[in-house]
Design a protein around this motif. Structure first.
Motif, PDB file in Angstrom:
ATOM      1  N   GLU A   1       3.590  -9.186  -2.922  1.00  0.00           N
ATOM      2  CA  GLU A   1       2.978  -8.429  -4.014  1.00  0.00           C
ATOM      3  C   GLU A   1       1.578  -7.933  -3.668  1.00  0.00           C
ATOM      4  O   GLU A   1       1.150  -6.875  -4.143  1.00  0.00           O
ATOM      5  CB  GLU A   1       2.924  -9.310  -5.261  1.00  0.00           C
ATOM      6  N   LYS A   2       0.843  -8.663  -2.855  1.00  0.00           N
ATOM      7  CA  LYS A   2      -0.547  -8.332  -2.544  1.00  0.00           C
ATOM      8  C   LYS A   2      -0.701  -7.688  -1.164  1.00  0.00           C
ATOM      9  O   LYS A   2      -1.768  -7.795  -0.543  1.00  0.00           O
ATOM     10  CB  LYS A   2      -1.415  -9.592  -2.621  1.00  0.00           C
ATOM     11  N   ASP A   3       0.318  -7.006  -0.711  1.00  0.00           N
ATOM     12  CA  ASP A   3       0.262  -6.364   0.602  1.00  0.00           C
ATOM     13  C   ASP A   3      -0.813  -5.275   0.620  1.00  0.00           C
ATOM     14  O   ASP A   3      -0.784  -4.353  -0.184  1.00  0.00           O
ATOM     15  CB  ASP A   3       1.632  -5.759   0.920  1.00  0.00           C
ATOM     16  N   LEU A   4      -1.737  -5.377   1.571  1.00  0.00           N
ATOM     17  CA  LEU A   4      -2.784  -4.379   1.739  1.00  0.00           C
ATOM     18  C   LEU A   4      -2.438  -3.338   2.802  1.00  0.00           C
ATOM     19  O   LEU A   4      -3.186  -2.381   2.991  1.00  0.00           O
ATOM     20  CB  LEU A   4      -4.104  -5.058   2.120  1.00  0.00           C
ATOM     21  N   ILE A   5      -1.330  -3.516   3.497  1.00  0.00           N
ATOM     22  CA  ILE A   5      -0.935  -2.599   4.556  1.00  0.00           C
ATOM     23  C   ILE A   5       0.061  -1.568   4.020  1.00  0.00           C
ATOM     24  O   ILE A   5      -0.159  -0.362   4.099  1.00  0.00           O
ATOM     25  CB  ILE A   5      -0.319  -3.356   5.755  1.00  0.00           C
ATOM     26  N   LEU A   6       1.169  -2.043   3.492  1.00  0.00           N
ATOM     27  CA  LEU A   6       2.175  -1.201   2.856  1.00  0.00           C
ATOM     28  C   LEU A   6       2.337  -1.713   1.430  1.00  0.00           C
ATOM     29  O   LEU A   6       2.921  -2.769   1.213  1.00  0.00           O
ATOM     30  CB  LEU A   6       3.508  -1.277   3.615  1.00  0.00           C
ATOM     31  N   PRO A   7       1.809  -1.001   0.436  1.00  0.00           N
ATOM     32  CA  PRO A   7       1.752  -1.543  -0.919  1.00  0.00           C
ATOM     33  C   PRO A   7       3.124  -1.863  -1.491  1.00  0.00           C
ATOM     34  O   PRO A   7       4.122  -1.206  -1.189  1.00  0.00           O
ATOM     35  CB  PRO A   7       1.063  -0.431  -1.713  1.00  0.00           C
ATOM     36  N   ALA A   8       3.139  -2.879  -2.356  1.00  0.00           N
ATOM     37  CA  ALA A   8       4.390  -3.357  -2.937  1.00  0.00           C
ATOM     38  C   ALA A   8       5.049  -2.328  -3.839  1.00  0.00           C
ATOM     39  O   ALA A   8       6.228  -2.475  -4.188  1.00  0.00           O
ATOM     40  CB  ALA A   8       4.146  -4.654  -3.707  1.00  0.00           C
TER      41      ALA A   8
ATOM     42  N   LYS B   1       4.547   6.985   1.882  1.00  0.00           N
ATOM     43  CA  LYS B   1       3.500   7.503   2.760  1.00  0.00           C
ATOM     44  C   LYS B   1       2.263   6.629   2.774  1.00  0.00           C
ATOM     45  O   LYS B   1       1.476   6.680   3.700  1.00  0.00           O
ATOM     46  CB  LYS B   1       3.117   8.923   2.329  1.00  0.00           C
ATOM     47  N   GLU B   2       2.084   5.792   1.735  1.00  0.00           N
ATOM     48  CA  GLU B   2       0.867   4.986   1.636  1.00  0.00           C
ATOM     49  C   GLU B   2       0.826   3.934   2.730  1.00  0.00           C
ATOM     50  O   GLU B   2       1.805   3.228   2.978  1.00  0.00           O
ATOM     51  CB  GLU B   2       0.785   4.316   0.265  1.00  0.00           C
ATOM     52  N   VAL B   3      -0.330   3.808   3.362  1.00  0.00           N
ATOM     53  CA  VAL B   3      -0.540   2.807   4.403  1.00  0.00           C
ATOM     54  C   VAL B   3      -2.040   2.548   4.479  1.00  0.00           C
ATOM     55  O   VAL B   3      -2.857   3.387   4.066  1.00  0.00           O
ATOM     56  CB  VAL B   3       0.023   3.307   5.758  1.00  0.00           C
TER      57      VAL B   3
END
Length: 283
Positions: free
Chosen positions: A227-234, A127-129
């Motif tokens: 690993e550093k995705d700020l849109i859809l966390p890793a 659900k995190e975005v």
């Protein structure tokens, strides 16, 4: 070669490289994005495959097709585009972000058309975005936000996509502004965001249903994340591995939402190994 097709009365932009007789790869981009997000992979993969990328209906420089914008309608529009291209063979489908969910929907809709899946920082596993995508679900606010896309906003969005800011080029900002200026862009973006999520995050019913449908049609799968995705966390990679227990996977360090750009060489090598192994297994 980039060209425009007429599909169900709408103009849909596609980019093709490689020998049309080679096995086909289909590349799908994320929400609010365009086929340019896959440009580095065309030059790297087209030596052995026919590589096709599309602007999803209503996104990039493609027109929307009739009806509401949903995950199902996007997948159906992609199938119609492939039919117009005359490409009816099973495809190696690669999807980034929303494009990963569309890729899975293609498999659910038309399993005979999908040979393998490569899911890149894919939607559908949590659900995190990013907050700015959740904010679009707030009544009235989303429309106002999408009407105020200027150079500063476009640059801020590009910065959210990459760990290395060297990839936040003026060319990318300028193209984002060109896309944002299209009359239908804001409405299509808003419809998609609200169909798939709320202010609390990405809706669970469609994710659960989609994964159940995909599980009925197992395909060789490669899962890639930055690993550093700020849109859809890793952290969502763990859920993806549970959903696809037999999948190969790769987590790229110091990489944002688009490993296919930020780690272009490594991504292409990984994809080539995966697809070659699949071809050898099939023979």
């Amino acid at each position: 070669m980039t060209r425009e097709l007429t599909v169900r009365g709408a103009t849909v932009r596609v980019h093709e490289t490689g020998d049309p007789g080679d096995p086909p790869i289909l590349l799908l981009h994320g929400i609010g994005r365009s086929l340019e997000d896959w440009s580095p992979q065309h030059e790297r993969l087209s030596g052995r495959w026919r590589v096709i990328s599309v602007d999803l209906p209503g996104f990039g420089l493609s027109d929307r097709m009739p009806g509401p914008i949903t995950l199902a309608s996007l997948a159906d529009g992609v199938l119609a585009t492939l039919d117009t291209l005359g490409e009816e063979r099973p495809l190696h489908v690669m999807g980034n972000s929303l494009g990963g969910a569309v890729a899975m929907q293609l498999l659910a809709f038309a399993p005979a058309r999908v040979s393998t899946l490569t899911l890149v920082n894919s939607a559908g596993f949590g659900k995190e975005v990013a907050f700015f995508l959740r904010a679009l679900a707030i009544p009235g606010l989303g429309r106002r936000l999408l009407r105020r896309v200027d150079a500063r906003v476009a640059r801020r969005v590009e910065r959210a996509l990459f760990f290395d800011r060297a990839y936040v080029t003026q060319e990318r900002v300028d193209f984002a502004l060109r896309v944002a200026a299209r009359p239908e862009h804001a409405l299509v973006f808003l419809e998609t965001a609200q169909a798939l999520g709320t202010f609390r995050g990405i809706r669970s019913p469609w994710r659960r249903t989609l994964l159940e449908e995909v599980a009925r049609h197992p395909r060789p799968t490669l899962i890639v994340w930055g690993e550093k995705d700020l849109i859809l966390p890793a952290t969502q990679l763990a859920a993806a591995r549970v959903a696809f227990p037999e999948a190969r996977w790769q987590l790229f360090p110091d990489t944002g939402h688009m490993p296919q750009i930020e780690r272009a060489d490594e991504f292409a090598d990984l994809a080539e190994m995966f697809l070659t192994a699949r071809s050898e297994t099939s023979t």
